[in-house]
Write an enzyme that holds these catalytic residues in place. Sequence first.
Site, short mmCIF file in Angstrom:
data_model
loop_
_atom_site.label_atom_id
_atom_site.label_comp_id
_atom_site.label_asym_id
_atom_site.label_seq_id
_atom_site.Cartn_x
_atom_site.Cartn_y
_atom_site.Cartn_z
N ARG A 541 0.82 -1.12 -0.03
CA ARG A 541 -0.04 0.07 0.11
C ARG A 541 0.92 1.32 0.23
O ARG A 541 1.80 1.21 0.65
CB ARG A 541 -1.01 -0.02 1.21
CG ARG A 541 -1.99 -0.77 1.32
CD ARG A 541 -3.19 -0.33 1.91
NE ARG A 541 -3.06 -0.40 3.47
CZ ARG A 541 -4.22 -0.21 3.83
NH1 ARG A 541 -5.26 0.16 3.43
NH2 ARG A 541 -3.98 -0.39 5.33
N SER A 605 7.19 -5.48 6.70
CA SER A 605 6.71 -6.26 8.02
C SER A 605 7.35 -7.84 7.77
O SER A 605 6.92 -8.94 7.72
CB SER A 605 5.14 -6.68 7.65
OG SER A 605 4.49 -5.30 7.47
N ASP A 659 5.08 -3.83 10.87
CA ASP A 659 3.58 -3.57 10.64
C ASP A 659 3.22 -3.50 12.15
O ASP A 659 1.99 -2.76 12.49
CB ASP A 659 2.93 -4.56 10.01
CG ASP A 659 3.11 -5.82 10.19
OD1 ASP A 659 3.85 -6.14 11.05
OD2 ASP A 659 2.54 -6.81 9.57
C1 BG6 Z 1 -2.70 -3.73 7.29
C2 BG6 Z 1 -1.37 -3.27 7.72
O1 BG6 Z 1 -3.71 -3.35 7.55
O2 BG6 Z 1 -2.45 -5.03 7.71
C3 BG6 Z 1 -0.41 -3.81 7.15
O3 BG6 Z 1 -1.32 -1.93 6.93
C4 BG6 Z 1 -0.12 -5.39 7.81
O4 BG6 Z 1 0.90 -3.18 7.63
C5 BG6 Z 1 -1.42 -5.89 7.53
O5 BG6 Z 1 0.79 -5.88 7.38
C6 BG6 Z 1 -1.68 -7.23 8.12
O6 BG6 Z 1 -2.61 -7.84 7.51
P1 BG6 Z 1 -2.79 -8.90 6.47
O7 BG6 Z 1 -3.96 -9.56 6.71
O8 BG6 Z 1 -2.75 -8.23 5.24
O9 BG6 Z 1 -1.48 -9.71 6.35
C1 GLC Z 2 5.64 -11.99 10.01
C2 GLC Z 2 6.83 -11.14 9.92
C3 GLC Z 2 6.54 -9.90 10.87
C4 GLC Z 2 5.39 -9.33 10.69
C5 GLC Z 2 4.12 -10.30 10.73
C6 GLC Z 2 2.81 -9.83 10.51
O1 GLC Z 2 5.69 -12.75 11.17
O2 GLC Z 2 7.89 -11.78 10.47
O3 GLC Z 2 7.60 -9.05 10.92
O4 GLC Z 2 5.03 -8.44 11.69
O5 GLC Z 2 4.46 -11.32 9.81
O6 GLC Z 2 2.80 -9.06 9.34
#
Ligand code: BG6
Ligand code: GLC
Length: 947
Positions: A541, A605, A659
């Site tokens: 994003r 992340s 994240d």
């Molecule tokens: C999003 C965040 O809303 O959620 C991200 O902006 C995050 O940073 C993500 O990694 C996690 O959720 P998913 O379901 O997309 O892995």
């Molecule tokens: C994985 C990544 C971690 C992140 C998580 C959620 O565990 O290693 O950094 O926060 O996924 O996205």
Amino acid sequence: MLAVHLVSFFFSKLQEDPTKKVDRFLYAMRLHDDQLRDISARFQAEIKKGLSSESNAAAAVKMLPTHVRSTPDGTEKGQFLALDLGGSKFKVLQVKVREGMGIRKGGVEIEEKNYPIPKELLTGRGTELFDHVAESLKDFMQEKNISMEKKHPLAFTFSFPCEQSSLDQGLLLNWSKKYRVRGLQGKDVVQVLRDAIDRTGGVDVEVLAMVNDTVATMMTCGFDDNYCDVGLIIGTGTNACYMEGLRHIDLVEGDEGRMCVNTEWGGFGDDGALDDFITEFDRDVDAASSNPGKQIFEKMISGMYLGEIVRLVVLKMAKLGLLFDGHVSDALRTKGKITTANVAAMEENKNGLNNTKKLLIDLDLTPTMDDCIAVQHVSTIVSFRSSNLVAAGLAAILTRIRQNRNLRALRITVGVDGTVYKTHPQYPKRLHKVVRRLLPECHVRFVLSDSGSSKGAALVSAVAQRLASRKRQVDETLCPFRLSREQLQLVKAKMRAGLEAGLQTKGPSAIKMLPSFVYYTPDGTEHGKYLALDLGGTNFRAMLVNFKKGMQQNARLYHKIYTIPLEIMQGTGEELFDHLAQCVSDFLDYMGMKNARLPAGFTFSFPCEQTAIDTGTLVSWTKGFKATDCEGHDVVEMLREAIKRRNEFDLDIVAVVNDTVGTMMSCAYEDPQCEIGLIAGTGTNVCYMEELKNIEKTEQKTGRVKREEGTPKGEEDKQGDGSEGEKEGDAEIQKMCINTEWGGLGDDGSLDDIITPYDVEVNQNSVNPGKQRFEKLTSGMYLGEIVRQVLLDLTRGGLLFRGHVTETLKTPGIFETKYLSQIESDRLALLQVRCILQQLGLDSNCEDSIIVKEVCGAVSRRAAQLCGAGMAAVVDKIRENRGLDHLNITVGVDGALYKLHPHFSRVLQETARVFAPQCNVTFLPSEEGSGKGAALITAVARQKQEM
Ligand code: BG6
Ligand code: GLC
Ligand code: BG6
Ligand code: GLC
């Protein structure tokens, strides 16, 4: 002249056919086809009323779901004990069913014995009646030399209205016929039977199914006739059942396939719907019955009442001088002196008149021939009305079935039982004729159940036994996913130990506990425009955030979502970062900000070793990423280089954040108590504010950090623990946010005792075997895969999809989190579950859909519980860090599993509450993702840079 007239009048009177005066007298009982059609239409309306959840409670015709979903298909087999209670005789039986053979081929053997029920038991206590039933069963087993050592499956025909939520359970709604047993109404009759069998002792049985006699009769006849979709009893009582489309049965979940409904049509008219057809004799019969106002239709039709109606008619005619010269005997005045057996005898072809005469003489009457003819005719009218009413009821049911199936013509078989039908010489013929006349478009066959209802009950039990064994095996398979309290407590302890170990410098640990160089949660002084980039969740994003000072709620956000193709995730690092640069370029174009050189925060992340807020060396990829040449490199640098290569725009990358950290900051902007960030999405992870003094490795690298003037406010006395708040300007920073990377718990084998063979398989097939073991039990990327492995196993064991292991089922990744969420939604009917599975290429039937839903439930529940236990460890650690008895804290949460799954968040929260009772944890879902948090961190870092 007058004398001549009088003579001729008397002569004509004498000559009059005696049946004529009966016809006149019983005019109201002689129903024409138009009236029958009218009754039929009214009954159709009652069916609808009984089936609808809105009107069911008030419906006179109860339309009880039976949980019998199919008629026999020849695969039923086994040896069953059976009880048949509620008809004119109570019977104990042994039924042997051999697979694939209809009765005509000798596939079913039955041995039976009648056990009379002492009259006083019919109005006595429930336990007494059932003790008698259990003792009769024991006697039967002894007499037939049936082993008392073995456990025997038992089928129970119980011919009274019961509300069933499964085959082996049924709450008695009310008694009918001659039973008025005390203390059983509203009770589960199967349990009452089990208790009585236990009390009697020495007999080991498993009550598999309880069925109404109509249902058992349909099944009995269905064994030899595939078209048998209706069961009918015209005996002591009367009733009918039929196979209804599940979609029309509001009271049962699911809209696929069929289920047998026990109409309990005896209650038709209890709400007055038949008042204009009811005669004074019906009223008298009803008033003198033990259940006045109830079973009005039954009282016009069934064996328990026909003789009595005839008696009341004859009595009244005699009193009016129309019979026996006006003479009435005491016997004729006595209730029950004319039985339905008498009615049948009076209507016999050859001996009917003789039988009538004999009966009347037995009643101390002196009948003339005309009296006998007249009384015989009364009998005929009463029994004819009975068969006419049954025909009208059947016509309604058959019409409904025909309409349900959208057919112009219907071929169907009705299985019938009951003494009236079996022993009354004219009844069957009359009934068949009227039904065929009312329904010329239906080809109706009537099949008499030649062996009572128990064969059918045994067939239902055979299916129940197969389902029960299947359920047992599914339960066994899912058992390792059902974690005990002790197991979860242990997970909490291991998580806690893992957090502590990760904070120490010594050697690598399963939980990495990475310093984030974020020291504060936001305070609302942040302002300006920032770009936030977000890589690592489901999508990439790009987001523009505009903070206005002191206006927390009014941060303006604009964003665009980009998918990352698999080949990019798993290509080279350069390709991945070039792709990101291209997405950013597109976003800046979209926003018209290509030339702005915006300060940017990068949510990345994955685990990064940070030495400052704007550097992050990727430790290892997780989730589905495995782009080459990234691990061990600074991802900020890689992004800067990609932007340079593109040479189109410039960015000032100020911060890189995980994240979890972005999410915590995002939520802390709304709620200052938010000091934990949780992601339950593609991956899973937690960050939280740790005391600097506990972070040994950071102290070594950074030393104590002094807050410089002008940087955001630090931690005030948030817990209300009375400690002095920091003073602006000279405070020493005390906390830093730690990205735990808790997904790594278990990488040292510490979770091996809860890891199932399915988890092992998922781990081995992943891009990072041996790594992120906790994540692989708990996060969206893996739950579907675990489910798939379980389904594969169940299918191989013949418990699912008819044992067909299809290519689809062998395809990794077919179950995305969104499908799990949909399948487990309580609002979704089974048919919709089936649709989802079919979209995925899995051809499931209703039973398969139920099992798939159960598997998804077990897997996602375990995931939520594990995360809850982990969260309990985190909050307890924070509480202990602060030396508090009680901690109030907020967790900022993001991730599709948490936000979209119907049960995950609730189970997680419940578990955290149970395992951290001294903490009051509020879960706050992040509204705009982690981007806003990353922008806040960027704002603070930028403000610092500028100073
Ligand atoms: C999003 C965040 O809303 O959620 C991200 O902006 C995050 O940073 C993500 O990694 C996690 O959720 P998913 O379901 O997309 O892995
Ligand atoms: C994985 C990544 C971690 C992140 C998580 C959620 O565990 O290693 O950094 O926060 O996924 O996205
Ligand atoms: C029997 C069945 O043949 O018929 C019973 O086995 C059923 O289950 C009975 O209740 C109904 O007829 P009646 O005349 O005995 O009430
Ligand atoms: C009564 C009972 C019903 C049963 C019927 C025939 O109507 O309420 O359950 O099927 O008698 O035995």
